[in-house]
Design a protein around this motif. Structure first.
Motif, PDB file in Angstrom:
ATOM      1  N   VAL A  19       0.863  -1.270  -0.023  1.00  0.00           N
ATOM      2  CA  VAL A  19      -0.013   0.088  -0.203  1.00  0.00           C
ATOM      3  C   VAL A  19       0.819   1.146  -0.157  1.00  0.00           C
ATOM      4  CG1 VAL A  19      -1.706   1.335   1.458  1.00  0.00           C
ATOM      5  CG2 VAL A  19      -1.916  -1.155   0.999  1.00  0.00           C
ATOM      6  N   ASP A  20       1.833   1.247   0.716  1.00  0.00           N
ATOM      7  CA  ASP A  20       2.995   2.176   0.753  1.00  0.00           C
ATOM      8  C   ASP A  20       3.380   2.632  -0.657  1.00  0.00           C
ATOM      9  OD1 ASP A  20       2.864   3.504   3.364  1.00  0.00           O
ATOM     10  OD2 ASP A  20       4.530   2.085   3.978  1.00  0.00           O
ATOM     11  N   ILE A  21       3.833   1.504  -1.289  1.00  0.00           N
ATOM     12  CA  ILE A  21       4.292   1.726  -2.630  1.00  0.00           C
ATOM     13  C   ILE A  21       3.318   2.285  -3.558  1.00  0.00           C
ATOM     14  CG2 ILE A  21       5.114   0.401  -4.776  1.00  0.00           C
ATOM     15  CD1 ILE A  21       6.782  -1.477  -2.565  1.00  0.00           C
ATOM     16  N   ALA A  22       1.856   1.653  -3.477  1.00  0.00           N
ATOM     17  CA  ALA A  22       0.869   2.077  -4.240  1.00  0.00           C
ATOM     18  C   ALA A  22       0.685   3.617  -4.164  1.00  0.00           C
ATOM     19  CB  ALA A  22      -0.312   1.239  -3.894  1.00  0.00           C
ATOM     20  N   VAL A  35      -5.245   0.455  -4.285  1.00  0.00           N
ATOM     21  CA  VAL A  35      -5.376  -0.236  -3.125  1.00  0.00           C
ATOM     22  C   VAL A  35      -6.392  -1.435  -3.127  1.00  0.00           C
ATOM     23  CG1 VAL A  35      -5.975   0.476  -0.597  1.00  0.00           C
ATOM     24  CG2 VAL A  35      -4.321   1.668  -2.135  1.00  0.00           C
ATOM     25  N   VAL A  36      -7.672  -1.110  -3.557  1.00  0.00           N
ATOM     26  CA  VAL A  36      -8.743  -1.713  -3.720  1.00  0.00           C
ATOM     27  C   VAL A  36      -8.255  -3.363  -4.204  1.00  0.00           C
ATOM     28  CG1 VAL A  36     -10.658  -0.310  -3.393  1.00  0.00           C
ATOM     29  CG2 VAL A  36     -10.088  -0.911  -5.822  1.00  0.00           C
ATOM     30  N   ARG A  37      -7.578  -3.038  -5.372  1.00  0.00           N
ATOM     31  CA  ARG A  37      -7.073  -4.318  -6.034  1.00  0.00           C
ATOM     32  C   ARG A  37      -6.138  -5.149  -5.090  1.00  0.00           C
ATOM     33  NH1 ARG A  37      -5.634  -1.222 -10.948  1.00  0.00           N
ATOM     34  NH2 ARG A  37      -7.799  -1.083 -12.050  1.00  0.00           N
ATOM     35  N   LEU A  38      -5.326  -4.602  -4.404  1.00  0.00           N
ATOM     36  CA  LEU A  38      -4.388  -5.177  -3.358  1.00  0.00           C
ATOM     37  C   LEU A  38      -5.037  -5.913  -2.274  1.00  0.00           C
ATOM     38  CD1 LEU A  38      -1.447  -2.443  -3.101  1.00  0.00           C
ATOM     39  CD2 LEU A  38      -1.218  -4.764  -3.657  1.00  0.00           C
ATOM     40  N   ILE A  50     -13.863   1.486  -2.038  1.00  0.00           N
ATOM     41  CA  ILE A  50     -13.580   2.847  -1.058  1.00  0.00           C
ATOM     42  C   ILE A  50     -14.688   3.679  -1.509  1.00  0.00           C
ATOM     43  CG2 ILE A  50     -11.880   4.764  -0.928  1.00  0.00           C
ATOM     44  CD1 ILE A  50      -9.618   2.668  -1.328  1.00  0.00           C
ATOM     45  N   TYR A  51     -15.322   4.386  -0.695  1.00  0.00           N
ATOM     46  CA  TYR A  51     -16.282   5.352  -0.762  1.00  0.00           C
ATOM     47  C   TYR A  51     -15.619   6.691  -0.192  1.00  0.00           C
ATOM     48  CZ  TYR A  51     -20.078   1.913  -1.229  1.00  0.00           C
ATOM     49  OH  TYR A  51     -20.708   0.867  -1.602  1.00  0.00           O
ATOM     50  N   LEU A  52     -16.295   7.744  -0.806  1.00  0.00           N
ATOM     51  CA  LEU A  52     -15.608   9.208  -0.597  1.00  0.00           C
ATOM     52  C   LEU A  52     -16.862   9.658   0.001  1.00  0.00           C
ATOM     53  CD1 LEU A  52     -13.282  10.145  -3.256  1.00  0.00           C
ATOM     54  CD2 LEU A  52     -12.779   9.175  -1.167  1.00  0.00           C
ATOM     55  N   HIS A  59     -19.943   8.055  -1.709  1.00  0.00           N
ATOM     56  CA  HIS A  59     -20.124   7.894  -3.024  1.00  0.00           C
ATOM     57  C   HIS A  59     -18.922   6.793  -3.477  1.00  0.00           C
ATOM     58  CE1 HIS A  59     -22.799  10.946  -4.453  1.00  0.00           C
ATOM     59  NE2 HIS A  59     -22.355  11.315  -3.457  1.00  0.00           N
ATOM     60  N   LEU A  60     -19.392   5.754  -4.272  1.00  0.00           N
ATOM     61  CA  LEU A  60     -18.479   4.761  -4.365  1.00  0.00           C
ATOM     62  C   LEU A  60     -17.242   5.256  -5.273  1.00  0.00           C
ATOM     63  CD1 LEU A  60     -17.295   1.840  -4.076  1.00  0.00           C
ATOM     64  CD2 LEU A  60     -18.749   1.252  -6.082  1.00  0.00           C
ATOM     65  N   SER A  61     -16.098   5.450  -5.037  1.00  0.00           N
ATOM     66  CA  SER A  61     -14.870   5.759  -5.517  1.00  0.00           C
ATOM     67  C   SER A  61     -14.168   4.813  -6.581  1.00  0.00           C
ATOM     68  CB  SER A  61     -14.118   6.605  -4.849  1.00  0.00           C
ATOM     69  OG  SER A  61     -13.092   6.956  -5.660  1.00  0.00           O
ATOM     70  N   ALA A  62     -13.917   3.574  -5.807  1.00  0.00           N
ATOM     71  CA  ALA A  62     -13.083   2.579  -6.560  1.00  0.00           C
ATOM     72  C   ALA A  62     -13.764   1.012  -5.911  1.00  0.00           C
ATOM     73  CB  ALA A  62     -11.673   2.487  -6.207  1.00  0.00           C
ATOM     74  N   TRP A  63     -13.528   0.292  -6.559  1.00  0.00           N
ATOM     75  CA  TRP A  63     -13.808  -1.117  -6.050  1.00  0.00           C
ATOM     76  C   TRP A  63     -13.176  -2.338  -6.846  1.00  0.00           C
ATOM     77  CZ3 TRP A  63     -16.293  -4.849  -9.171  1.00  0.00           C
ATOM     78  CH2 TRP A  63     -16.976  -4.601 -10.296  1.00  0.00           C
ATOM     79  N   ALA A  64     -13.049  -3.547  -6.290  1.00  0.00           N
ATOM     80  CA  ALA A  64     -12.551  -4.621  -6.854  1.00  0.00           C
ATOM     81  C   ALA A  64     -13.239  -5.741  -6.173  1.00  0.00           C
ATOM     82  CB  ALA A  64     -10.969  -4.976  -6.468  1.00  0.00           C
ATOM     83  N   GLY A  65     -13.774  -6.584  -7.122  1.00  0.00           N
ATOM     84  CA  GLY A  65     -14.538  -8.017  -6.718  1.00  0.00           C
ATOM     85  C   GLY A  65     -14.997  -8.716  -7.917  1.00  0.00           C
TER      86      GLY A  65
END
Length: 158
Positions: A19-22, A35-38, A50-52, A59-65
């Motif tokens: 996550v630090d690298i990302a 981050v969501v992919r990791l 990740i919601y903002l 509001h959904l900002s990013a997702w993985a699944g």
């Protein structure tokens, strides 16, 4: 649940380094997506979002699944996500079928953890994780995800 699936401190340490690298020199949206992919690589993290916070909504900002969720906007105070945003505290639901706040996204979800992202003491976003396993999230997950939330806070401005 099989022991190999649950997050342990060593896995958490390794992922936190990733996550630090990302969170390097990419755009905020790219950092959130990476981050969501990791996080989605963790066996019990079947869906990660990740919601903002924008006004009185998340509001959904990013997702993985495996699939998108219909809950792309959630009022602060509604559902487990909205409750965590309102309270500013991590919520762990070991069995979603027993929590009246739960907003179903996927029929196979059994447990959930929601971690607020704080910036200067204010909730600016949150990490939402669904698991297909009952009782999937422990204090190790809480500590790990709260550390992730702290690292990505500067990338969670709506």
């Amino acid at each position: 649940m099989k022991n190999g699936l649950r997050m342990d401190r060593e896995k958490a340490k390794q992922l936190l380094a990733e996550v630090d690298i990302a969170s390097g020199s990419q755009s905020d949206a790219e950092v959130r997506q990476k981050v969501v992919r990791l996080l989605n690589q963790v066996p019990t993290y079947n869906w990660v979002g990740i919601y903002l916070v924008k006004g009185n909504d998340l509001h959904l900002s990013a997702w993985a699944g495996p699939a998108a969720t219909v809950h792309t906007t959630i009022p602060v105070g509604k559902g487990v996500c909205g409750w965590a945003a309102k309270s500013g505290r991590t919520e762990i639901v070991s069995d979603v079928s027993k929590d009246s706040r739960y907003l179903e996204c996927f029929a196979n979800t059994r447990s959930e953890i929601v971690v607020p992202v704080l910036r200067e003491g204010k909730v600016v976003g949150e990490i939402d994780i669904d698991s297909d396993e009952l009782n999937a999230h422990s204090s190790v997950d809480r500590e790990f995800l709260e550390a992730v939330a702290s690292k990505i806070a500067k990338h969670c401005v709506a």
